[in-house]
Design a protein around this motif. Structure first.
Motif, PDB file in Angstrom:
ATOM      1  N   GLY A 235      55.536  27.965 127.964  1.00  0.00           N
ATOM      2  CA  GLY A 235      56.127  26.767 128.530  1.00  0.00           C
ATOM      3  C   GLY A 235      57.589  26.951 128.841  1.00  0.00           C
ATOM      4  N   TYR A 236      57.966  26.530 130.020  1.00  0.00           N
ATOM      5  CA  TYR A 236      59.352  26.664 130.436  1.00  0.00           C
ATOM      6  C   TYR A 236      60.290  25.947 129.485  1.00  0.00           C
ATOM      7  N   GLY A 237      61.413  26.541 129.289  1.00  0.00           N
ATOM      8  CA  GLY A 237      62.498  25.871 128.593  1.00  0.00           C
ATOM      9  C   GLY A 237      63.247  25.015 129.601  1.00  0.00           C
TER      10      GLY A 237
ATOM     11  N   ARG B   2      49.980  39.120 120.542  1.00  0.00           N
ATOM     12  CA  ARG B   2      50.425  37.730 120.611  1.00  0.00           C
ATOM     13  C   ARG B   2      50.660  37.242 119.193  1.00  0.00           C
ATOM     14  N   LEU B   3      51.730  36.469 118.995  1.00  0.00           N
ATOM     15  CA  LEU B   3      52.066  35.925 117.685  1.00  0.00           C
ATOM     16  C   LEU B   3      52.399  34.440 117.822  1.00  0.00           C
ATOM     17  N   PRO B   4      52.284  33.693 116.730  1.00  0.00           N
ATOM     18  CA  PRO B   4      52.681  32.275 116.778  1.00  0.00           C
ATOM     19  C   PRO B   4      54.166  32.141 117.148  1.00  0.00           C
ATOM     20  N   ALA B   5      54.490  31.096 117.869  1.00  0.00           N
ATOM     21  CA  ALA B   5      55.881  30.845 118.275  1.00  0.00           C
ATOM     22  C   ALA B   5      56.644  30.237 117.102  1.00  0.00           C
ATOM     23  N   GLN B   6      56.916  31.094 116.112  1.00  0.00           N
ATOM     24  CA  GLN B   6      57.641  30.697 114.912  1.00  0.00           C
ATOM     25  C   GLN B   6      58.724  31.728 114.637  1.00  0.00           C
ATOM     26  N   SER B   7      59.786  31.294 113.998  1.00  0.00           N
ATOM     27  CA  SER B   7      60.894  32.204 113.687  1.00  0.00           C
ATOM     28  C   SER B   7      60.435  33.432 112.901  1.00  0.00           C
ATOM     29  N   ALA B   8      59.490  33.250 111.980  1.00  0.00           N
ATOM     30  CA  ALA B   8      59.000  34.377 111.172  1.00  0.00           C
ATOM     31  C   ALA B   8      58.323  35.443 112.023  1.00  0.00           C
ATOM     32  N   SER B   9      57.842  35.085 113.192  1.00  0.00           N
ATOM     33  CA  SER B   9      57.159  36.041 114.063  1.00  0.00           C
ATOM     34  C   SER B   9      58.115  37.035 114.718  1.00  0.00           C
ATOM     35  N   VAL B  10      59.400  36.712 114.783  1.00  0.00           N
ATOM     36  CA  VAL B  10      60.367  37.617 115.406  1.00  0.00           C
ATOM     37  C   VAL B  10      60.397  38.955 114.661  1.00  0.00           C
ATOM     38  N   ALA B  11      60.487  38.905 113.342  1.00  0.00           N
ATOM     39  CA  ALA B  11      60.512  40.137 112.543  1.00  0.00           C
ATOM     40  C   ALA B  11      59.201  40.905 112.678  1.00  0.00           C
TER      41      ALA B  11
ATOM     42  N   LEU C 110      60.247  36.475 135.258  1.00  0.00           N
ATOM     43  CA  LEU C 110      59.163  36.214 136.202  1.00  0.00           C
ATOM     44  C   LEU C 110      58.440  34.939 135.792  1.00  0.00           C
ATOM     45  N   ALA C 111      58.213  34.047 136.745  1.00  0.00           N
ATOM     46  CA  ALA C 111      57.422  32.849 136.464  1.00  0.00           C
ATOM     47  C   ALA C 111      55.963  33.252 136.335  1.00  0.00           C
ATOM     48  N   ALA C 112      55.243  32.587 135.442  1.00  0.00           N
ATOM     49  CA  ALA C 112      53.806  32.834 135.299  1.00  0.00           C
ATOM     50  C   ALA C 112      53.100  32.426 136.584  1.00  0.00           C
ATOM     51  N   ALA C 113      52.063  33.155 136.933  1.00  0.00           N
ATOM     52  CA  ALA C 113      51.330  32.879 138.165  1.00  0.00           C
ATOM     53  C   ALA C 113      50.792  31.454 138.216  1.00  0.00           C
ATOM     54  N   ASP C 114      50.396  30.911 137.054  1.00  0.00           N
ATOM     55  CA  ASP C 114      49.848  29.552 137.015  1.00  0.00           C
ATOM     56  C   ASP C 114      50.926  28.478 136.828  1.00  0.00           C
ATOM     57  N   GLY C 115      52.184  28.890 136.760  1.00  0.00           N
ATOM     58  CA  GLY C 115      53.280  27.948 136.615  1.00  0.00           C
ATOM     59  C   GLY C 115      53.547  27.501 135.192  1.00  0.00           C
ATOM     60  N   ASN C 116      52.767  27.995 134.237  1.00  0.00           N
ATOM     61  CA  ASN C 116      52.945  27.613 132.836  1.00  0.00           C
ATOM     62  C   ASN C 116      53.559  28.760 132.055  1.00  0.00           C
ATOM     63  N   GLY C 117      54.858  28.742 131.986  1.00  0.00           N
ATOM     64  CA  GLY C 117      55.554  29.763 131.217  1.00  0.00           C
ATOM     65  C   GLY C 117      56.231  30.789 132.099  1.00  0.00           C
ATOM     66  N   ARG C 118      56.711  31.813 131.434  1.00  0.00           N
ATOM     67  CA  ARG C 118      57.412  32.889 132.137  1.00  0.00           C
ATOM     68  C   ARG C 118      57.398  34.134 131.279  1.00  0.00           C
TER      69      ARG C 118
ATOM     70  N   TYR D 137      63.690  28.330 122.608  1.00  0.00           N
ATOM     71  CA  TYR D 137      64.017  27.545 123.803  1.00  0.00           C
ATOM     72  C   TYR D 137      62.826  27.144 124.660  1.00  0.00           C
ATOM     73  N   THR D 138      61.584  27.360 124.192  1.00  0.00           N
ATOM     74  CA  THR D 138      60.425  26.924 124.973  1.00  0.00           C
ATOM     75  C   THR D 138      59.500  26.092 124.092  1.00  0.00           C
ATOM     76  N   SER D 139      58.531  25.505 124.740  1.00  0.00           N
ATOM     77  CA  SER D 139      57.562  24.672 124.027  1.00  0.00           C
ATOM     78  C   SER D 139      56.253  25.429 123.787  1.00  0.00           C
ATOM     79  N   SER D 140      56.340  26.705 123.524  1.00  0.00           N
ATOM     80  CA  SER D 140      55.165  27.560 123.360  1.00  0.00           C
ATOM     81  C   SER D 140      54.528  27.416 121.986  1.00  0.00           C
ATOM     82  N   GLU D 141      53.209  27.608 121.946  1.00  0.00           N
ATOM     83  CA  GLU D 141      52.495  27.708 120.679  1.00  0.00           C
ATOM     84  C   GLU D 141      52.413  29.159 120.220  1.00  0.00           C
TER      85      GLU D 141
END
Length: 153
Positions: free
Chosen positions: A98-100, A27-36, A132-140, A73-77
């Protein structure tokens, strides 16, 4: 009958990685630098597993595209990445919190657009992909499967 996205869920194929498989999760922070960093980690793991360079390169592109979409495109941390091999398949899963505003779908970008081709690239490089939607409805989770050479598993 399951939708095309549901048809290839790991549970429907036997529950995810089998006895004879390899698996990694991070798992990584939802930041552009994390893509690399995600691409680097996946590349290093696949190299350690002996996956050939062409599949490793394709996996890097797929992870980059899917991770970028989760960040942009999502509101993820944070964004999760899971990869495993099972038989002749490499499965990559990118999970957000978090869903976009829209479901990921390939689209045709205009020639003057810098963005919009990522999921088309994923669909070309992958044997299959879906959402796939997350089982708890928060995210995918957006997943993609790539074929491995016959001697890699």
């Amino acid at each position: 009958m399951p939708s095309s996205y549901e048809a290839l869920r790991p549970e429907r194929r036997g529950g995810g990685p089998g006895v004879d498989s390899r698996r990694d999760v991070f798992r990584l922070p939802a930041q552009s630098a994390s893509v690399a960093e995600a691409r680097r980690r996946v590349g290093a793991r696949l190299c350690a597993w002996g996956v050939d360079d062409e599949v490793n390169d394709d996996a890097g592109l797929v992870v980059s595209e899917l991770f970028t979409n989760a960040v942009r495109y999502t509101s993820s941390e944070s964004v999760g990445c899971e990869l495993w091999t099972d038989g002749g398949v490499l499965r990559l899963e990118i999970s957000d919190q978090g869903y976009g505003l829209t479901e990921p779908r390939p689209r045709v970008a205009r020639a003057d657009e810098e963005c919009g081709r990522g999921l088309l690239l994923v669909s070309v490089l992958s044997k299959a992909w879906g959402v796939l939607a997350a089982a708890d409805g928060n995210g995918r989770t957006v997943w993609a499967e790539l074929g491995l050479a016959a001697d890699h598993h």
